[in-house]
Scaffold this motif. Structure first.
Motif, PDB file in Angstrom:
ATOM      1  N   LEU A   1       3.415   9.496   6.490  1.00  0.00           N
ATOM      2  CA  LEU A   1       2.709   8.709   5.484  1.00  0.00           C
ATOM      3  C   LEU A   1       1.322   9.298   5.211  1.00  0.00           C
ATOM      4  N   ALA A   2       0.663   9.769   6.259  1.00  0.00           N
ATOM      5  CA  ALA A   2      -0.650  10.410   6.066  1.00  0.00           C
ATOM      6  C   ALA A   2      -0.512  11.624   5.144  1.00  0.00           C
ATOM      7  N   GLU A   3       0.560  12.391   5.338  1.00  0.00           N
ATOM      8  CA  GLU A   3       0.800  13.554   4.477  1.00  0.00           C
ATOM      9  C   GLU A   3       1.094  13.145   3.037  1.00  0.00           C
ATOM     10  N   ASN A   4       1.475  11.879   2.842  1.00  0.00           N
ATOM     11  CA  ASN A   4       1.742  11.350   1.501  1.00  0.00           C
ATOM     12  C   ASN A   4       0.609  10.474   0.991  1.00  0.00           C
ATOM     13  N   GLY A   5      -0.561  10.597   1.608  1.00  0.00           N
ATOM     14  CA  GLY A   5      -1.746   9.922   1.107  1.00  0.00           C
ATOM     15  C   GLY A   5      -1.966   8.519   1.627  1.00  0.00           C
ATOM     16  N   VAL A   6      -1.222   8.093   2.649  1.00  0.00           N
ATOM     17  CA  VAL A   6      -1.380   6.740   3.195  1.00  0.00           C
ATOM     18  C   VAL A   6      -1.886   6.859   4.632  1.00  0.00           C
TER      19      VAL A   6
ATOM     20  N   GLY B   1       4.885   9.693  -7.684  1.00  0.00           N
ATOM     21  CA  GLY B   1       6.132   9.915  -8.407  1.00  0.00           C
ATOM     22  C   GLY B   1       7.379   9.689  -7.577  1.00  0.00           C
ATOM     23  N   THR B   2       7.240   9.036  -6.448  1.00  0.00           N
ATOM     24  CA  THR B   2       8.376   8.793  -5.563  1.00  0.00           C
ATOM     25  C   THR B   2       8.954   7.430  -5.876  1.00  0.00           C
ATOM     26  N   LYS B   3       9.908   7.391  -6.850  1.00  0.00           N
ATOM     27  CA  LYS B   3      10.486   6.129  -7.284  1.00  0.00           C
ATOM     28  C   LYS B   3      12.003   6.120  -7.210  1.00  0.00           C
ATOM     29  N   THR B   4      12.642   7.237  -7.502  1.00  0.00           N
ATOM     30  CA  THR B   4      14.104   7.273  -7.547  1.00  0.00           C
ATOM     31  C   THR B   4      14.679   7.461  -6.152  1.00  0.00           C
TER      32      THR B   4
ATOM     33  N   ARG C   1       0.836  -1.214   0.000  1.00  0.00           N
ATOM     34  CA  ARG C   1       0.000   0.000   0.000  1.00  0.00           C
ATOM     35  C   ARG C   1       0.865   1.257   0.000  1.00  0.00           C
ATOM     36  N   VAL C   2       1.902   1.251   0.860  1.00  0.00           N
ATOM     37  CA  VAL C   2       2.789   2.416   0.959  1.00  0.00           C
ATOM     38  C   VAL C   2       3.554   2.599  -0.349  1.00  0.00           C
ATOM     39  N   ARG C   3       4.130   1.520  -0.874  1.00  0.00           N
ATOM     40  CA  ARG C   3       4.876   1.597  -2.147  1.00  0.00           C
ATOM     41  C   ARG C   3       3.986   2.146  -3.266  1.00  0.00           C
ATOM     42  N   ASP C   4       2.775   1.580  -3.380  1.00  0.00           N
ATOM     43  CA  ASP C   4       1.865   2.008  -4.439  1.00  0.00           C
ATOM     44  C   ASP C   4       1.510   3.484  -4.294  1.00  0.00           C
ATOM     45  N   ALA C   5       1.254   3.925  -3.063  1.00  0.00           N
ATOM     46  CA  ALA C   5       0.895   5.331  -2.836  1.00  0.00           C
ATOM     47  C   ALA C   5       2.066   6.252  -3.175  1.00  0.00           C
ATOM     48  N   LEU C   6       3.276   5.869  -2.757  1.00  0.00           N
ATOM     49  CA  LEU C   6       4.449   6.702  -3.053  1.00  0.00           C
ATOM     50  C   LEU C   6       4.746   6.698  -4.554  1.00  0.00           C
ATOM     51  N   ASN C   7       4.621   5.529  -5.191  1.00  0.00           N
ATOM     52  CA  ASN C   7       4.828   5.453  -6.642  1.00  0.00           C
ATOM     53  C   ASN C   7       3.826   6.324  -7.388  1.00  0.00           C
TER      54      ASN C   7
ATOM     55  N   SER D   1      12.882  -1.152   2.605  1.00  0.00           N
ATOM     56  CA  SER D   1      11.459  -1.466   2.762  1.00  0.00           C
ATOM     57  C   SER D   1      10.644  -0.992   1.571  1.00  0.00           C
ATOM     58  N   ILE D   2      10.944   0.195   1.080  1.00  0.00           N
ATOM     59  CA  ILE D   2      10.164   0.745  -0.016  1.00  0.00           C
ATOM     60  C   ILE D   2      10.569   0.130  -1.355  1.00  0.00           C
ATOM     61  N   ARG D   3      11.852  -0.043  -1.570  1.00  0.00           N
ATOM     62  CA  ARG D   3      12.318  -0.568  -2.860  1.00  0.00           C
ATOM     63  C   ARG D   3      12.273  -2.089  -2.922  1.00  0.00           C
TER      64      ARG D   3
END
Length: 195
Positions: free
Chosen positions: A56-61, A24-27, A15-21, A91-93
């Motif tokens: 995470l809440a501030e990033n939509g999660v 545009g948070t990939k690199t 869920r966190v990865r998908d929300a960050l992706n 954890s994210i990658r």
């Protein structure tokens, strides 16, 4: 962490990865910016549970405290009570992809002379020459102390003088997380360990 908690953590991490992706948070650069935003309260370069939840809440999660506890336990690999940037990146990658894992395995096999699935000081001694280490040369450390330090730096968390295959993989998952390109990662490994 039991199996049920691990499954729950994997779902939350996705869920966190998908929300960050989706944002545009990939690199590595964008993940670094995200991490610094999460760590905005005290700037100690580590996240506590509250910083993780709010960030995470501030990033939509949106996560409940129970979910934060599960996610935090999965991300805090060294069990320090905080999440540092490497733990966050891994954890994210995620873990090593097959290309990266193959070269990491090749390096492990080069070190693990006995083939017992552990790298010991004796294994390292055969690959890593400490005689020219600056601290050995000036008398600050013995060769064995340098070798011990080497193992600790590579993830010998329990400091038992041996590095397990899993500790080696965890270390290189963190390294890998900071290298965007597979070819560059493979080249770094080949150059570092003369593979």
């Amino acid at each position: 962490m039991n199996r049920q908690q691990q499954e729950a953590a994997n779902i939350l991490l996705k869920r966190v990865r998908d929300a960050l992706n989706a944002r545009g948070t990939k690199t590595i650069r964008s993940l670094g910016i995200c991490f610094r935003c999460l760590d905005s309260y005290d700037g100690n370069r580590k996240l506590d549970k509250n910083e993780l939840k709010v960030g995470l809440a501030e990033n939509g999660v949106q996560l409940s405290w129970n979910e934060v506890d599960i996610l935090f336990a999965a991300m805090d690999r060294d069990r320090s009570g905080t999440i540092d940037f490497d733990e966050f990146l891994v954890s994210i990658r995620g873990q090593l992809n097959p290309t990266r894992k193959a070269i990491v395995d090749q390096a492990f096999k080069k070190f693990d002379k006995t083939g017992d699935g552990k790298i010991t000081i004796d294994d390292v001694r055969g690959v890593y020459n400490t005689k020219l280490h600056p601290k050995v040369k000036n008398g600050q450390m013995t060769e064995n102390q340098v070798l011990d330090e080497f193992l600790v730096n590579f993830g010998d968390i329990d400091k038992n003088g041996q590095l397990t295959y899993q500790e080696w993989l965890d270390y290189y998952a963190a390294v890998s997380a900071s290298v965007d390109n597979d070819e560059h990662f493979v080249l770094l490994m080949k150059m570092a360990w003369k593979l």
